[in-house]
Design an enzyme around this catalytic site. Structure first.
Site, PDB file in Angstrom:
ATOM      1  N   LYS A  82       0.829  -1.217   0.000  1.00  0.00           N
ATOM      2  CA  LYS A  82       0.000   0.000   0.000  1.00  0.00           C
ATOM      3  C   LYS A  82       0.856   1.256   0.000  1.00  0.00           C
ATOM      4  O   LYS A  82       0.457   2.269  -0.572  1.00  0.00           O
ATOM      5  CB  LYS A  82      -0.989  -0.012   1.168  1.00  0.00           C
ATOM      6  CG  LYS A  82      -2.052  -1.089   0.982  1.00  0.00           C
ATOM      7  CD  LYS A  82      -3.362  -0.789   1.679  1.00  0.00           C
ATOM      8  CE  LYS A  82      -4.414  -1.795   1.211  1.00  0.00           C
ATOM      9  NZ  LYS A  82      -5.717  -1.628   1.778  1.00  0.00           N
ATOM     10  N   LYS A 102      -3.638  -9.575  -7.146  1.00  0.00           N
ATOM     11  CA  LYS A 102      -4.969  -9.835  -6.576  1.00  0.00           C
ATOM     12  C   LYS A 102      -5.956  -8.749  -6.996  1.00  0.00           C
ATOM     13  O   LYS A 102      -5.564  -7.580  -7.157  1.00  0.00           O
ATOM     14  CB  LYS A 102      -4.891  -9.982  -5.057  1.00  0.00           C
ATOM     15  CG  LYS A 102      -4.932  -8.705  -4.287  1.00  0.00           C
ATOM     16  CD  LYS A 102      -5.392  -8.866  -2.830  1.00  0.00           C
ATOM     17  CE  LYS A 102      -5.607  -7.451  -2.290  1.00  0.00           C
ATOM     18  NZ  LYS A 102      -6.495  -7.296  -1.200  1.00  0.00           N
ATOM     19  N   LYS A 161      -9.725  -3.058  -4.955  1.00  0.00           N
ATOM     20  CA  LYS A 161     -10.567  -1.878  -5.197  1.00  0.00           C
ATOM     21  C   LYS A 161      -9.747  -0.738  -5.787  1.00  0.00           C
ATOM     22  O   LYS A 161     -10.234   0.053  -6.571  1.00  0.00           O
ATOM     23  CB  LYS A 161     -11.166  -1.360  -3.882  1.00  0.00           C
ATOM     24  CG  LYS A 161     -12.126  -2.281  -3.192  1.00  0.00           C
ATOM     25  CD  LYS A 161     -12.749  -1.522  -2.007  1.00  0.00           C
ATOM     26  CE  LYS A 161     -13.275  -2.462  -0.945  1.00  0.00           C
ATOM     27  NZ  LYS A 161     -12.345  -2.656   0.176  1.00  0.00           N
TER      28      LYS A 161
HETATM   29  N1  AQP Z   1      -8.763 -10.364  -4.429  1.00  0.00           N
HETATM   30  C1  AQP Z   1      -9.277 -10.867  -3.316  1.00  0.00           C
HETATM   31  N2  AQP Z   1      -9.596 -12.182  -3.248  1.00  0.00           N
HETATM   32  C2  AQP Z   1     -10.141 -12.700  -2.126  1.00  0.00           C
HETATM   33  N3  AQP Z   1     -10.422 -11.969  -1.013  1.00  0.00           N
HETATM   34  C3  AQP Z   1     -10.132 -10.656  -1.048  1.00  0.00           C
HETATM   35  N4  AQP Z   1     -10.289  -9.669  -0.144  1.00  0.00           N
HETATM   36  C4  AQP Z   1      -9.843  -8.501  -0.674  1.00  0.00           C
HETATM   37  N5  AQP Z   1      -9.387  -8.710  -1.914  1.00  0.00           N
HETATM   38  C5  AQP Z   1      -9.559 -10.042  -2.188  1.00  0.00           C
HETATM   39  C6  AQP Z   1     -10.895  -9.846   1.165  1.00  0.00           C
HETATM   40  O1  AQP Z   1     -11.956  -8.921   1.291  1.00  0.00           O
HETATM   41  C7  AQP Z   1     -12.112  -8.587   2.670  1.00  0.00           C
HETATM   42  C8  AQP Z   1     -12.281  -7.117   2.843  1.00  0.00           C
HETATM   43  O2  AQP Z   1     -11.158  -6.434   2.320  1.00  0.00           O
HETATM   44  P1  AQP Z   1     -10.813  -4.953   2.763  1.00  0.00           P
HETATM   45  O3  AQP Z   1     -11.986  -4.099   2.692  1.00  0.00           O
HETATM   46  O4  AQP Z   1     -10.083  -4.997   4.042  1.00  0.00           O
HETATM   47  O5  AQP Z   1      -9.895  -4.411   1.679  1.00  0.00           O
HETATM   48  P2  AQP Z   1      -8.646  -4.923   1.033  1.00  0.00           P
HETATM   49  O6  AQP Z   1      -8.196  -6.277   1.443  1.00  0.00           O
HETATM   50  O7  AQP Z   1      -7.633  -3.857   1.184  1.00  0.00           O
HETATM   51  O8  AQP Z   1      -9.334  -5.011  -0.379  1.00  0.00           O
HETATM   52  P3  AQP Z   1      -8.865  -4.357  -1.643  1.00  0.00           P
HETATM   53  O9  AQP Z   1      -9.859  -4.557  -2.686  1.00  0.00           O
HETATM   54  O10 AQP Z   1      -7.481  -4.817  -1.952  1.00  0.00           O
HETATM   55  O11 AQP Z   1      -8.897  -2.808  -1.301  1.00  0.00           O
HETATM   56  P4  AQP Z   1      -7.773  -1.752  -1.499  1.00  0.00           P
HETATM   57  O12 AQP Z   1      -7.463  -1.765  -2.960  1.00  0.00           O
HETATM   58  O13 AQP Z   1      -8.430  -0.473  -1.042  1.00  0.00           O
HETATM   59  O14 AQP Z   1      -6.630  -2.173  -0.676  1.00  0.00           O
HETATM   60  C9  AQP Z   1     -10.899  -9.162   3.400  1.00  0.00           C
HETATM   61  O15 AQP Z   1     -11.287 -10.327   4.093  1.00  0.00           O
HETATM   62  C10 AQP Z   1      -9.947  -9.505   2.294  1.00  0.00           C
HETATM   63  O16 AQP Z   1      -9.144 -10.618   2.624  1.00  0.00           O
END
Ligand code: AQP
Length: 328
Positions: free
Chosen positions: A113, A195, A198
Site C-alpha cells: 500500500k 490480486k 478496489k
Molecule cells: N482479491 C481478493 N480475493 C479474495 N479476497 C479478497 N479480499 C480482498 N481482496 C480479495 C478480502 O476482502 C475482505 C475485505 O477487504 P478490505 O476491505 O479490508 O480491503 P482490502 O483487502 O484492502 O481489499 P482491496 O480490494 O485490496 O482494497 P484496497 O485496494 O483499497 O486495498 C478481506 O477479508 C480480504 O481478505
C-alpha cells in the site's frame, strides 16, 4: 451447545468487487447459521489512505447497505461501524505498545500500500495491523473469515494476543483464520498475477458488484488468458484458473463436470458462460441494494442497534486489558 463466534470487517474504500465477495462476504453470509456473527464496516482503517470526509460517511452507509443486500441478516448477525465503538482505537494503542517494530515491519500489505500511495505513507498505515488485531481481540472470537491476503495480519494478531496473555495474564481468546478453499485470492481480470483490488486503476481489472450486466460481460470477454487451447483447472495458467474458480463457486459444479462441459470449446464460450452466471447471481444483490439505499434511516438504525448489541463485549475486554497493564 453455544455457537462459535466469528468477527470480520471490510473497508468502505469503494464498491466491493468479486474478490471481497468471494473471499469474505459470501462466506459470512453462507455460514451465518453456524456461528454467532459480528461484522463491521471498518471506516477507521479506511482513513489510512486519504479520503474525502463527506464521501467517506456516504460510502460507509453504502457498504452497510451492500452487506445487507448480499444477505447479512441482522437477526443472525450484528453489523456495526468501527468508529462508533471507541474501544477499537483504545485497545489498538495498548497492542501497539506490545508489538515489536520488527514484527510490524514484516507486514507485506504495508509495503504494497505504501508503494501504491507514495505521497501519503503515514503512521496509521504502518500500524493498521494493530488496529485490526484490536478489532478482532475485543470480541473474544473463535474465528475470522477473511481472504488469503489477511493471513499475515491474522498471524500477528494471534502472536500479540498470546504474548499479552503470557506477560500480563489471561485476557484474549486466540482466533483462527477461516480462509475459503476456493476464492481466497481472486486475481485481477487484466492481470492474473495480482490480486483483484478496489484501488487498482485498470478499467478491466475488477468486477464490481454494482457493475451493469453489459459491463460485466465486457470485462469477462476482455479477461487475460493464454494461448493454450484446453480448458482445465491448471494453476500454472493463472488467468484461466482464476476464471474457472469463479465459475466453480457460482455454479457449485465439480471441477470434473466443468472441464467436461468445456471440452472442445474455446475461451470465448467459457467467458460468456462465466459472465452469464455472474450476472444472474449478482442481479438480486444489485436490486436489493438499490431498494435499501432509498431508506438510509433504516440502514442507520440497523448499524446503531448492531453497535449497541456488541458494545458490552468490547467494553468488558478493553477494561480487562487496561487493568492488566496497570492503566487506571
Ligand atoms: N482479491 C481478493 N480475493 C479474495 N479476497 C479478497 N479480499 C480482498 N481482496 C480479495 C478480502 O476482502 C475482505 C475485505 O477487504 P478490505 O476491505 O479490508 O480491503 P482490502 O483487502 O484492502 O481489499 P482491496 O480490494 O485490496 O482494497 P484496497 O485496494 O483499497 O486495498 C478481506 O477479508 C480480504 O481478505
Amino acid at each position: 451447545m453455544t455457537k462459535k463466534r466469528v468477527f470480520s470487517g471490510i473497508q468502505p474504500t469503494g464498491t466491493i468487487h468479486l474478490g471481497n465477495y468471494l473471499g469474505a462476504v459470501k462466506n459470512w453470509v453462507d455460514s451465518q447459521e453456524r456461528y454467532e456473527n459480528i461484522f463491521c464496516v471498518v471506516n477507521s482503517h479506511a482513513i489510512t489512505i486519504k479520503q474525502d470526509p463527506k464521501q467517506l460517511a456516504q460510502k460507509t452507509y453504502e457498504l452497510a447497505a451492500m452487506l445487507l443486500a448480499c444477505g447479512i441478516d441482522t437477526k443472525k448477525s450484528s453489523l456495526f461501524i468501527q468508529s462508533q465503538i471507541d474501544e477499537h482505537a483504545a485497545l489498538a494503542w495498548i497492542l501497539d505498545c506490545n508489538i515489536p517494530m520488527g514484527d510490524m515491519s514484516r507486514m507485506t500489505q504495508f509495503k504494497d500500500k505504501s508503494a501504491k500511495n507514495p505521497k501519503n505513507i503515514n503512521v496509521g498505515l504502518f500500524n493498521y495491523p494493530a488496529l485490526m488485531a484490536a478489532d478482532i481481540l475485543l470480541y473474544q472470537v473463535d474465528g475470522v473469515p477473511v481472504g488469503e491476503d489477511q493471513k499475515q495480519h491474522l498471524e500477528l494478531t494471534r502472536d500479540v494476543a498470546m504474548r499479552f496473555n503470557r506477560d500480563y495474564g489471561e485476557c484474549f481468546k486466540i482466533p483462527e483464520a477461516l480462509i475459503p478453499k476456493v476464492g481466497a485470492r481472486v486475481m485481477g481480470l487484466d492481470n492474473p498475477e495480482s490480486k483483484m483490488s478496489k484501488s487498482s486503476s485498470g478499467a478491466n481489472h475488477a468486477i464490481f458488484l454494482l457493475d451493469t450486466p453489459e459491463v460485466i460481460m465486457t470485462k469477462f470477454k476482455k479477461a487475460t488468458t493464454d494461448s493454450h487451447n484446453t480448458i482445465v483447472f491448471d494453476t500454472t495458467r493463472p488467468g484461466l484458473y482464476n476464471l474457472l474458480s469463479i465459475y466453480e463457486i457460482f455454479t457449485h459444479k465439480s471441477r470434473e463436470s466443468i472441464e467436461e462441459e468445456f471440452v472442445g470449446k474455446g475461451y470465448g464460450h467459457l467467458k460468456t458462460a462465466i459472465a452469464e452466471v455472474v450476472i444472474e447471481s449478482l442481479r438480486p444483490i444489485r436490486e436489493t441494494y438499490k431498494k435499501l439505499m432509498n431508506d438510509q434511516a433504516y440502514i442507520k438504525q440497523i448499524l446503531d442497534e448492531g453497535a449497541q448489541k456488541v458494545r458490552p463485549i468490547a467494553t468488558s475486554t478493553y477494561n480487562k486489558a487496561k487493568e492488566l497493564v496497570g492503566l487506571i
